[in-house]
Enzyme design. Structure first.
Site, PDB file in Angstrom:
ATOM      1  N   ARG A  93       0.837  -1.209   0.000  1.00  0.00           N
ATOM      2  CA  ARG A  93       0.000   0.000   0.000  1.00  0.00           C
ATOM      3  C   ARG A  93       0.865   1.251   0.000  1.00  0.00           C
ATOM      4  O   ARG A  93       0.428   2.317   0.427  1.00  0.00           O
ATOM      5  CB  ARG A  93      -0.957  -0.012   1.177  1.00  0.00           C
ATOM      6  N   LYS A 144       1.281   6.500   1.020  1.00  0.00           N
ATOM      7  CA  LYS A 144       0.869   5.282   1.732  1.00  0.00           C
ATOM      8  C   LYS A 144      -0.654   5.279   1.823  1.00  0.00           C
ATOM      9  O   LYS A 144      -1.240   6.215   2.366  1.00  0.00           O
ATOM     10  CB  LYS A 144       1.496   5.250   3.134  1.00  0.00           C
ATOM     11  N   ARG A 198       4.852  10.307   2.714  1.00  0.00           N
ATOM     12  CA  ARG A 198       6.020  10.206   3.584  1.00  0.00           C
ATOM     13  C   ARG A 198       7.277  10.239   2.724  1.00  0.00           C
ATOM     14  O   ARG A 198       7.261   9.837   1.564  1.00  0.00           O
ATOM     15  CB  ARG A 198       5.945   8.973   4.484  1.00  0.00           C
ATOM     16  N   ASP A 234      11.150  -6.738   7.445  1.00  0.00           N
ATOM     17  CA  ASP A 234      10.667  -5.870   6.354  1.00  0.00           C
ATOM     18  C   ASP A 234      10.346  -4.466   6.861  1.00  0.00           C
ATOM     19  O   ASP A 234      10.071  -3.579   6.056  1.00  0.00           O
ATOM     20  CB  ASP A 234       9.442  -6.488   5.669  1.00  0.00           C
ATOM     21  N   ASN A 235      10.371  -4.254   8.169  1.00  0.00           N
ATOM     22  CA  ASN A 235      10.150  -2.905   8.699  1.00  0.00           C
ATOM     23  C   ASN A 235      11.456  -2.283   9.192  1.00  0.00           C
ATOM     24  O   ASN A 235      11.432  -1.283   9.916  1.00  0.00           O
ATOM     25  CB  ASN A 235       9.131  -2.947   9.839  1.00  0.00           C
TER      26      ASN A 235
HETATM   27  P1  AMP Z   1       3.115  -4.045   7.905  1.00  0.00           P
HETATM   28  O1  AMP Z   1       2.683  -5.018   8.957  1.00  0.00           O
HETATM   29  O2  AMP Z   1       2.326  -2.783   7.871  1.00  0.00           O
HETATM   30  O3  AMP Z   1       4.579  -3.784   7.930  1.00  0.00           O
HETATM   31  O4  AMP Z   1       2.780  -4.744   6.503  1.00  0.00           O
HETATM   32  C1  AMP Z   1       3.269  -6.006   6.115  1.00  0.00           C
HETATM   33  C2  AMP Z   1       2.968  -6.227   4.655  1.00  0.00           C
HETATM   34  O5  AMP Z   1       1.569  -6.171   4.407  1.00  0.00           O
HETATM   35  C3  AMP Z   1       3.604  -5.204   3.718  1.00  0.00           C
HETATM   36  O6  AMP Z   1       3.942  -5.872   2.527  1.00  0.00           O
HETATM   37  C4  AMP Z   1       2.475  -4.226   3.498  1.00  0.00           C
HETATM   38  O7  AMP Z   1       2.605  -3.516   2.299  1.00  0.00           O
HETATM   39  C5  AMP Z   1       1.266  -5.145   3.462  1.00  0.00           C
HETATM   40  N1  AMP Z   1       0.023  -4.479   3.856  1.00  0.00           N
HETATM   41  C6  AMP Z   1      -0.350  -4.083   5.109  1.00  0.00           C
HETATM   42  N2  AMP Z   1      -1.568  -3.509   5.078  1.00  0.00           N
HETATM   43  C7  AMP Z   1      -1.982  -3.531   3.796  1.00  0.00           C
HETATM   44  C8  AMP Z   1      -3.149  -3.095   3.118  1.00  0.00           C
HETATM   45  N3  AMP Z   1      -4.173  -2.525   3.748  1.00  0.00           N
HETATM   46  N4  AMP Z   1      -3.215  -3.293   1.785  1.00  0.00           N
HETATM   47  C9  AMP Z   1      -2.216  -3.878   1.114  1.00  0.00           C
HETATM   48  N5  AMP Z   1      -1.096  -4.322   1.690  1.00  0.00           N
HETATM   49  C10 AMP Z   1      -0.967  -4.151   3.019  1.00  0.00           C
HETATM   50 MG    MG Z   2       5.719  -2.717   6.890  1.00  0.00          MG
END
Ligand code: AMP
Ligand code: MG
Length: 492
Positions: A94, A114, A177, A253-254
């Site tokens: 996203r 984002k 961002r 990944d973060n």
């Molecule tokens: P995060 O936990 O936010 O670091 O996200 C982990 C993964 O899930 C990353 O690849 C994000 O891009 C994806 N992701 C999280 N929320 C969404 C969303 N609402 N739509 C699409 N991808 C998402």
């Molecule tokens: Mg992330």
């Protein structure tokens, strides 16, 4: 009129296996929620960003609603370890990279939206972000920057009444961002686990070329690169520990290869000090609890190091990972000495710091205010304790802490640490204001009624968290009892 201009992102120098071209998906009737004039003025001091940036063109561009985007926006592919488990394909699900923008010094920034819709990496999700979590990310980027902690920055926040479905129906927001780069440990992991050795080397060269040019001269540039990433990661996580910041989702990944605090989700600042605090309600086992963060950073560094096995001899890789805890501890103690206002370095500093936190554990005293008010302590044995400090302990200063304060005073006297100058130094390292969950929550509640003024007031306060100002007195207190009920999870 200052229309934002983007140029071809540096990331597009890489082969197209690293990303996909995407187009933001427009929302209905977007509106401004926040525009960070201070950041705009930092980037482009000669423009008049306040008046200029708030144009209809920029609103469309920053809400994903422009008819055409030049250059072509893209989403990048990465993978990563989530809660310790390898997930082979994640990516910008996203987040959309609109391009790079040059500030007035010529420095390049990646500009990301984002929440602007689906990408090939969205998997089963909607590519959206809700207003609530977008306000939290917008404010926390700027709060961290104000604290002096490396972070991605937030330039703008737009919204729309389009519904977004989470535990309940919410509305959509798009955060703009920016960062010198959003490259994560997970970008390297993706290439490593798919056996793309040549491309992994290309990525390492790319990161060196644009972000770590000093590595070029080294005998093994990749070894120095990994050391530098380790050093920056250590400094950032040390600053988190010293500021009571819990990231909440330290998946690889973060983790930024620039050591930036990245991807604000269920983060939280400690209110009452509790070393085992878990800020993310989805993290049932406490993998990412406050006191676990340095260990997790080490684990993540080891995961990244593995990706470099064809570029760095094994013995050197192992040594680097073995030594990382010392790099962290050095950064941590340096920061803690500043917090305590100490002038000299001593062999028992580590013990002094550990004993302080042992004395604070279980006392329910506010972390931020404890250090802020500690600056008021006089050096003399037997002087009464500052009332602001004592007031943080409902049952009075506990015995163990009283002993510690005596020891701290002896140390201050021994190093001729003059109290007034120390107080001034400590107040530049111990913030009065942090983005407490309940403060974010109040701004979110008002924003849901269409009133965005509290977002701006909080941002202004947190941009300079060390300087006490009467207009922000309501942001300086400890958390009210209802703050304990606030639930933040990965759902955002
Ligand atoms: P995060 O936990 O936010 O670091 O996200 C982990 C993964 O899930 C990353 O690849 C994000 O891009 C994806 N992701 C999280 N929320 C969404 C969303 N609402 N739509 C699409 N991808 C998402
Ligand atoms: Mg992330």
């Amino acid at each position: 009129m200052h229309t934002l201009n983007f140029r071809q992102p540096r990331f597009a120098e890489l082969p197209n296996t690293f990303y996909s071209s995407v187009a933001p998906e427009p929302l209905d009737s977007p509106y401004w929620i926040a525009l960070n004039h201070d950041l705009a003025a930092e980037l482009w001091p000669s423009a008049n960003p306040m008046a200029d940036l708030q144009s209809a063109e920029n609103l469309a561009a920053l809400s994903g609603c422009a008819e055409h985007y030049t250059p072509q926006p893209l989403a990048t592919v990465y993978s990563g370890h989530q809660f310790g488990v390898y997930v082979p394909r994640l990516g910008d699900g996203r987040a959309i990279l609109l391009g790079d923008a040059a500030d007035s010094q010529g420095k390049l920034w990646e500009i990301q939206l984002k929440g602007a819709g689906k990408t090939p990496y969205s998997r089963f999700a909607d590519g959206r972000a809700v207003l609530r979590s977008s306000i939290r990310e917008y404010l926390c980027c700027e709060a961290m920057h104000g604290l002096g902690i490396p972070t991605t920055r937030a330039l703008a926040l737009t919204g729309s009444n389009n519904p977004v479905y989470r535990e309940e129906v919410e509305t959509a927001a798009v955060l703009t961002r920016i960062a010198p780069s959003f490259i994560r440990f997970g970008h390297f992991e993706y290439l490593f686990y798919t056996g793309r050795e040549d491309e992994l080397k290309l990525l390492a060269d790319f990161v060196i070329r644009h972000h770590y040019p000093e590595c070029t001269e080294a005998d093994n540039p990749y070894l120095l690169l990994l050391e530098q990433i380790g050093r920056r990661t250590a400094q950032t996580v040390a600053a988190w520990q010293c500021t009571g910041f819990c990231h909440g989702v330290m998946n690889t990944d973060n983790m930024s290869v620039l050591g930036l605090t990245l991807d604000y989700g269920p983060f939280g600042f400690l209110d009452a000090y509790d070393r085992r605090h878990i800020c993310n309600h989805s993290d049932r086992e406490g993998r990412y609890a406050f006191n676990a963060q340095p260990y997790i950073a080490h684990w993540n560094m080891a995961a990244l190091a593995q990706c470099f096995e064809t570029l760095i001899p094994e013995a050197e890789l192992n040594l680097l990972i073995e030594q990382w805890p010392t790099v962290f501890q050095t950064a941590y103690l340096k920061h803690m000495r500043l917090k305590l206002g100490l002038l000299a370095e001593q062999a028992d500093d580590e013990e002094l710091v550990a004993d302080l936190f042992a004395a604070l554990q279980g006392q329910q005293a506010d972390f931020t205010l404890f250090f802020r008010h500690l600056s008021l302590l006089s050096n003399a044995h037997g002087d009464p304790l500052p009332s602001a400090l004592s007031a943080l302990f409902a049952d009075g200063i506990p015995q163990q802490l009283a002993l510690w304060l005596g020891r701290y005073r002896r140390r201050l006297r021994a190093e001729n640490n003059e109290a007034e100058a120390r107080a001034q130094r400590m107040n530049r390292t111990n913030p009065l204001y942090v983005l407490r969950n309940h403060l974010a929550e109040q701004a979110i509640a008002l924003a849901k009624t269409g009133d965005y003024r509290e977002i701006e007031r909080l941002r202004r306060c947190l941009a300079d968290p060390y300087r006490e100002r009467a207009e922000f007195a309501d942001f300086a207190g400890p958390a009210p009892a209802w703050a304990a009920e606030i639930c933040v999870s990965c759902s955002s």
